[in-house]
Design a protein around this motif. Structure first.
Motif, PDB file in Angstrom:
ATOM      1  N   SER A  97      -7.177 -23.785  45.017  1.00 50.71           N
ATOM      2  CA  SER A  97      -7.506 -22.451  45.523  1.00 50.71           C
ATOM      3  C   SER A  97      -8.952 -22.383  45.985  1.00 50.71           C
ATOM      4  CB  SER A  97      -7.272 -21.389  44.443  1.00 50.71           C
ATOM      5  OG  SER A  97      -5.908 -21.334  44.124  1.00 50.71           O
ATOM      6  N   HIS A  98      -9.862 -22.935  45.201  1.00 50.10           N
ATOM      7  CA  HIS A  98     -11.278 -22.908  45.580  1.00 50.10           C
ATOM      8  C   HIS A  98     -11.521 -23.730  46.844  1.00 50.10           C
ATOM      9  CE1 HIS A  98     -12.176 -20.676  42.048  1.00 50.10           C
ATOM     10  NE2 HIS A  98     -11.934 -21.668  41.210  1.00 50.10           N
ATOM     11  N   LEU A  99     -10.867 -24.859  46.940  1.00 51.92           N
ATOM     12  CA  LEU A  99     -11.051 -25.693  48.128  1.00 51.92           C
ATOM     13  C   LEU A  99     -10.481 -25.025  49.370  1.00 51.92           C
ATOM     14  CD1 LEU A  99     -10.324 -29.240  46.704  1.00 51.92           C
ATOM     15  CD2 LEU A  99     -12.531 -28.317  47.418  1.00 51.92           C
ATOM     16  N   GLU A 100      -9.362 -24.348  49.224  1.00 55.26           N
ATOM     17  CA  GLU A 100      -8.792 -23.637  50.366  1.00 55.26           C
ATOM     18  C   GLU A 100      -9.744 -22.557  50.854  1.00 55.26           C
ATOM     19  OE1 GLU A 100      -5.035 -22.238  48.976  1.00 55.26           O
ATOM     20  OE2 GLU A 100      -4.105 -24.210  49.135  1.00 55.26           O
ATOM     21  N   SER A 101     -10.342 -21.826  49.931  1.00 53.48           N
ATOM     22  CA  SER A 101     -11.301 -20.791  50.312  1.00 53.48           C
ATOM     23  C   SER A 101     -12.505 -21.418  51.001  1.00 53.48           C
ATOM     24  CB  SER A 101     -11.767 -20.008  49.078  1.00 53.48           C
ATOM     25  OG  SER A 101     -10.684 -19.331  48.503  1.00 53.48           O
TER      26      SER A 101
ATOM     27  N   SER B 219      11.020 -35.341  46.590  1.00 57.38           N
ATOM     28  CA  SER B 219       9.975 -35.150  47.597  1.00 57.38           C
ATOM     29  C   SER B 219       9.459 -33.715  47.579  1.00 57.38           C
ATOM     30  CB  SER B 219      10.480 -35.523  48.989  1.00 57.38           C
ATOM     31  OG  SER B 219      11.497 -34.640  49.395  1.00 57.38           O
ATOM     32  N   TRP B 220       8.267 -33.554  48.086  1.00 58.05           N
ATOM     33  CA  TRP B 220       7.583 -32.270  48.106  1.00 58.05           C
ATOM     34  C   TRP B 220       6.895 -32.116  49.462  1.00 58.05           C
ATOM     35  CZ3 TRP B 220       8.220 -35.599  44.184  1.00 58.05           C
ATOM     36  CH2 TRP B 220       8.797 -35.103  43.001  1.00 58.05           C
ATOM     37  N   THR B 221       6.499 -30.896  49.786  1.00 62.56           N
ATOM     38  CA  THR B 221       5.861 -30.667  51.085  1.00 62.56           C
ATOM     39  C   THR B 221       4.385 -31.040  51.077  1.00 62.56           C
ATOM     40  OG1 THR B 221       5.455 -28.345  50.526  1.00 62.56           O
ATOM     41  CG2 THR B 221       7.455 -28.847  51.786  1.00 62.56           C
ATOM     42  N   ASP B 222       3.726 -30.822  49.944  1.00 58.62           N
ATOM     43  CA  ASP B 222       2.305 -31.159  49.852  1.00 58.62           C
ATOM     44  C   ASP B 222       1.895 -31.264  48.390  1.00 58.62           C
ATOM     45  OD1 ASP B 222       1.902 -28.495  48.917  1.00 58.62           O
ATOM     46  OD2 ASP B 222       1.411 -27.792  50.919  1.00 58.62           O
ATOM     47  N   ALA B 223       0.656 -31.680  48.179  1.00 63.27           N
ATOM     48  CA  ALA B 223       0.157 -31.907  46.825  1.00 63.27           C
ATOM     49  C   ALA B 223       0.150 -30.620  45.995  1.00 63.27           C
ATOM     50  CB  ALA B 223      -1.245 -32.511  46.882  1.00 63.27           C
ATOM     51  N   LYS B 224      -0.220 -29.520  46.611  1.00 62.01           N
ATOM     52  CA  LYS B 224      -0.282 -28.268  45.864  1.00 62.01           C
ATOM     53  C   LYS B 224       1.091 -27.885  45.321  1.00 62.01           C
ATOM     54  CE  LYS B 224      -1.922 -23.518  46.058  1.00 62.01           C
ATOM     55  NZ  LYS B 224      -2.520 -22.462  46.881  1.00 62.01           N
TER      56      LYS B 224
ATOM     57  N   HIS C 125     -15.560 -22.459  55.942  1.00 60.27           N
ATOM     58  CA  HIS C 125     -16.135 -23.455  56.848  1.00 60.27           C
ATOM     59  C   HIS C 125     -15.627 -23.238  58.276  1.00 60.27           C
ATOM     60  CE1 HIS C 125     -17.795 -27.235  58.230  1.00 60.27           C
ATOM     61  NE2 HIS C 125     -16.603 -27.560  58.711  1.00 60.27           N
ATOM     62  N   ILE C 126     -14.336 -23.033  58.423  1.00 57.32           N
ATOM     63  CA  ILE C 126     -13.761 -22.783  59.749  1.00 57.32           C
ATOM     64  C   ILE C 126     -14.331 -21.491  60.329  1.00 57.32           C
ATOM     65  CG2 ILE C 126     -11.618 -22.218  60.979  1.00 57.32           C
ATOM     66  CD1 ILE C 126     -10.205 -24.090  58.893  1.00 57.32           C
ATOM     67  N   ASP C 127     -14.427 -20.446  59.509  1.00 57.39           N
ATOM     68  CA  ASP C 127     -14.982 -19.169  59.954  1.00 57.39           C
ATOM     69  C   ASP C 127     -16.406 -19.348  60.466  1.00 57.39           C
ATOM     70  OD1 ASP C 127     -14.844 -16.184  60.111  1.00 57.39           O
ATOM     71  OD2 ASP C 127     -16.482 -16.374  58.665  1.00 57.39           O
TER      72      ASP C 127
END
Length: 161
Positions: free
Chosen positions: A143-147, A80-85, A152-154
């Motif tokens: 990384s690009h999607l996180e940015s 198991s893993w915490t997330d896809a990344k 978007h939130i900003d």
């Protein structure tokens, strides 16, 4: 026998490593499916099949050269893993380890002056360059999607003022 014992043993070790890799990627595929990530699951399943095929191809190569394939037990893989990344970070690290193993297999072929093995291994050396690049491209997308999400939130917070 047309293959040295040292070369045969090196291939048998690599076959076990390829089967472990196949199990790892299959487990990752199953984890992704459980988590609802069908695309990631499908991609990892294909990776698992590719690793299994590498083991089969190496086994056939050893047999065609008059050697003996000795299958050993394969250690359990992480489940198991915490997330896809995290999965892809571990995948890149694993592919780099596989690159090192393939290079060591090539070193044995060089030491043994085994041209047939050198030629056979060359395709795996080339393939590892592509495998590492593919996983790095996926991580770059994260990384690009996180940015993008942060921007978007900003933007939303700025509009809320």
């Amino acid at each position: 026998m047309n293959i040295s014992k040292k070369m045969q043993d090196a291939f048998n070790a690599q076959i076990a490593a390829e089967m472990w890799s196949s199990n790892l990627y299959l487990q990752m595929s199953c984890w992704f499916r459980k988590e609802g990530w069908k695309g990631f699951s499908s991609w990892m399943y294909k990776q698992a099949e590719e690793e299994r095929q590498h083991a089969m191809d190496m086994a056939q190569f050893v047999l065609h050269r008059g050697g003996e394939v000795l299958l050993t037990s394969i250690d359990a893989v992480k489940t198991s893993w915490t997330d896809a990344k995290e999965v892809f970070i571990e995948t890149l690290a694993h592919e780099r380890k596989v690159t090192d193993l393939i290079n060591k297999l090539a070193d044995v072929a060089d030491e043994e002056k085994d041209r047939a093995s050198q030629n056979f291994i060359a395709k795996y050396i080339d393939e590892q360059v592509e495998e590492e690049k593919n996983v790095q491209d996926i991580l770059d997308s994260f990384s690009h999607l996180e940015s993008h999400a942060i921007a978007h939130i900003d933007s939303k917070l700025e509009q809320a003022r």
